[in-house]
Design an enzyme around this catalytic site. Structure first.
Site, mmCIF file in Angstrom:
data_model
loop_
_atom_site.group_PDB
_atom_site.id
_atom_site.type_symbol
_atom_site.label_atom_id
_atom_site.label_comp_id
_atom_site.label_asym_id
_atom_site.label_seq_id
_atom_site.Cartn_x
_atom_site.Cartn_y
_atom_site.Cartn_z
ATOM 1 N N LYS A 79 39.212 27.595 52.839
ATOM 2 C CA LYS A 79 39.497 29.110 52.182
ATOM 3 C C LYS A 79 38.917 30.014 52.911
ATOM 4 C CE LYS A 79 41.038 30.990 47.914
ATOM 5 N NZ LYS A 79 41.028 30.964 46.349
ATOM 6 N N SER A 154 45.593 31.291 44.076
ATOM 7 C CA SER A 154 45.139 32.110 45.333
ATOM 8 C C SER A 154 44.966 31.139 46.572
ATOM 9 C CB SER A 154 44.273 32.955 45.110
ATOM 10 O OG SER A 154 43.097 32.174 44.747
ATOM 11 N N SER A 178 43.233 28.751 40.647
ATOM 12 C CA SER A 178 43.524 29.108 41.936
ATOM 13 C C SER A 178 43.499 27.650 42.806
ATOM 14 C CB SER A 178 42.928 30.080 42.629
ATOM 15 O OG SER A 178 43.484 31.548 42.473
HETATM 16 N N1 GLN Z 1 46.144 33.793 39.380
HETATM 17 C C1 GLN Z 1 44.687 33.990 38.977
HETATM 18 C C2 GLN Z 1 44.439 35.453 39.142
HETATM 19 O O1 GLN Z 1 45.220 36.055 39.892
HETATM 20 C C3 GLN Z 1 43.839 33.254 39.382
HETATM 21 C C4 GLN Z 1 42.966 33.644 40.540
HETATM 22 C C5 GLN Z 1 42.040 32.749 40.937
HETATM 23 O O2 GLN Z 1 41.865 31.400 40.283
HETATM 24 N N2 GLN Z 1 41.237 32.974 41.881
HETATM 25 O O3 GLN Z 1 43.380 35.921 38.730
#
Ligand code: GLN
Length: 486
Positions: A79, A154, A178
């Site tokens: 990532k 994400s 994410s």
């Molecule tokens: N979708 C969540 C957010 O936007 C989680 C993001 C994540 O785990 N990095 O904060």
């Protein structure tokens, strides 16, 4: 079966039997990338030459009779918020578009020592803020199981690369879901490890008290192996736990006899698709037949967790992202009148809308006058959520719930409605708030789209999660297949 369709365990065995070389595996991965990447758009940066050089080295060491890690020669996508020395690390943000880190994240040092091959860096929502990968400043990644849909986020690039066979394994990061939510939407396995078990050194910080790097793959054993390679104490991360870990790949069992499974009733009410609930419950019943027992439990604060999460994570993000000021790293605006003007223009031009939204929300909830009303209350709720989990784990060893309230939505579908996008995290965020480990594994599909089963355990119970997941995987007929993508 092509090399890119195999699991890391299978490839490792082939390498040792000399049925293929690490260079052939790397080459096959790049051929697959060349074949499908213009449909999937998982990668932000490809590191072809470096990857082939890494593979050559593995072949030389194997030929010399060295005993290598089971991950040696395995392609692992990373990532793009994880620092890779000499390889561009953008966080999918204009702010870091040309940033080349001078150092490796702790996990990258570990993986390089294990001899992995990194095909490249994969897409994400900008600074890991989002649930669909659409907040990337550079490109939209498609879900390899249905190219009109999002891969989740994400870590959408990580999940899509693995599902499409463009990498055997991937690293993601999970602050509120994410790793698990994209794993669920793309039909692969993903683990959000116990907070403190994997060093955050070199992970670009979003919400430091919640962030955790974790493994993604197409089989439980592969994911367990990658987790074993990245966990461990790191003096460079003050929140890193001091403890010894077993070799999770080696100790993997598929026995669930006597395992107590808790079903928190709040996850099976309104707001979660009925078809998803049925598939999750059917998977739990199959484990019951193997000797597990089932009990109903309750986590009453689940409903308010979303607000607590967005307050705490945005508060931390507003502070963490203050470092992107046009001086220390990355982007700086071209024209400015004075220092303040430079800061303002740099940040207005460098950050996308979602990141700005979080910085504003975070700054607001931390400002005097509002701190008590929002941030302090959210922190109190955090304590309560952790206590409810602790009480729940007195009755069971593992909780099983859906990973996502819905299957993959269409590209663009939730982009105009941030609150709807935030609701995608409803089943995953409490795990981060309580610092627990949780694993998502496919448990069937609805209208051709994958559904994820989430297993949540007490802190440092990864071994139990792997065991339950491995049993479920066996009952389902084995590891996840690569998406066909014709
Ligand atoms: N979708 C969540 C957010 O936007 C989680 C993001 C994540 O785990 N990095 O904060």
């Amino acid at each position: 079966m092509k090399l890119y369709e195999k699991t890391a365990v299978e490839l490792g065995a082939m390498l040792r039997r000399k049925e293929c070389s690490a260079v052939e595996i790397a080459q096959d991965t790049f051929d697959r990338i060349d074949q499908v990447e213009d449909k999937v758009h998982a990668y932000l940066t490809l590191s072809r030459q470096e990857a082939l050089a890494q593979a050559e080295k593995v072949d030389e060491r194997l030929a010399a009779g060295e005993e290598l890690s089971p991950l040696a020669g395995i392609p692992v996508a990373v990532k793009d918020n994880i620092s890779t020395k000499g390889v561009r690390t953008t966080c999918a943000s204009r702010m870091l578009e040309n940033y080349i880190p001078p150092f490796n994240a702790f996990v990258m040092d570990k993986l390089e020592a294990a001899g992995i091959v990194m095909p490249g860096k994969v897409n994400l929502d900008e600074f890991a803020m989002g649930s669909s990968c659409e907040n990337s400043a550079f490109q939209k990644t498609a879900n390899p199981r249905d190219l009109t849909r999002v891969p989740g986020g994400s870590s959408g690039g990580s999940a899509a690369a693995v599902a499409a066979g463009e990498a055997v394994l991937a690293l993601g990061s999970d602050t509120g879901g994410s790793i698990r939510q994209p794993a669920s939407l793309c039909g692969i396995v993903g683990l959000k490890p116990t907070y403190g078990s994997v060093s955050r050194y070199g992970l670009v910080a979003f919400a430091s008290s919640l962030d955790q790097i974790g493994p993604m793959g197409r089989s439980v054993e592969d994911v367990a192996m990658l987790y074993s390679a990245i966990c461990g104490h790191d003096p460079m991360d003050a929140t890193s736990a001091r403890r010894e870990y077993p070799d999770f790949g080696k100790t993997l069992s598929r026995q669930v006899k006597g395992l107590r499974i808790g079903l928190p009733k709040e996850y099976f009410g309104d707001g979660v698709d009925d078809g998803i609930k049925e598939l999750v419950l059917a998977a739990v019943r199959r484990l019951e037949k193997e000797g597990a027992s089932i009990c109903e439990i309750s986590l009453p604060s689940t409903d308010s967790a979303l607000s607590a999460y967005y307050i705490i994570s945005s508060a931390e993000a507003s502070s963490n992202l203050a470092r992107f000021d046009g001086v220390k790293y990355g982007y700086r605006t071209k024209e400015y009148e004075n220092l303040i003007d430079m800061y303002e223009r740099t940040r207005s031009e460098g950050f996308g809308d979602e990141v700005k939204r979080r910085i504003m929300l975070g700054t607001f909830v931390l400002s005097s006058g509002y701190y008590d009303a929002y941030y302090k209350k959210a922190k109190a709720l955090q304590m309560q959520i952790a206590q409810e989990y602790a009480a729940g784990f007195e009755q069971c060893d593992v909780m099983m719930v859906p990973t996502s309230p819905c299957t993959a939505f269409r590209l663009g579908e939730n982009m105009d409605d941030p609150l709807k996008m935030y609701a995608a995290d409803i089943c995953t965020i409490t795990v981060n708030i309580a610092g627990l480990p949780a694993l998502s594994i496919p448990c069937g599909s609805l209208e051709g789209l994958p559904v994820g089963l989430q297993m949540i355990g007490p802190r440092f119970s990864e071994e139990t999660l792997f065991r339950a997941a491995a049993c479920h995987e066996m009952l389902q007929g084995g590891p996840c297949a690569v998406a066909e993508l014709h």
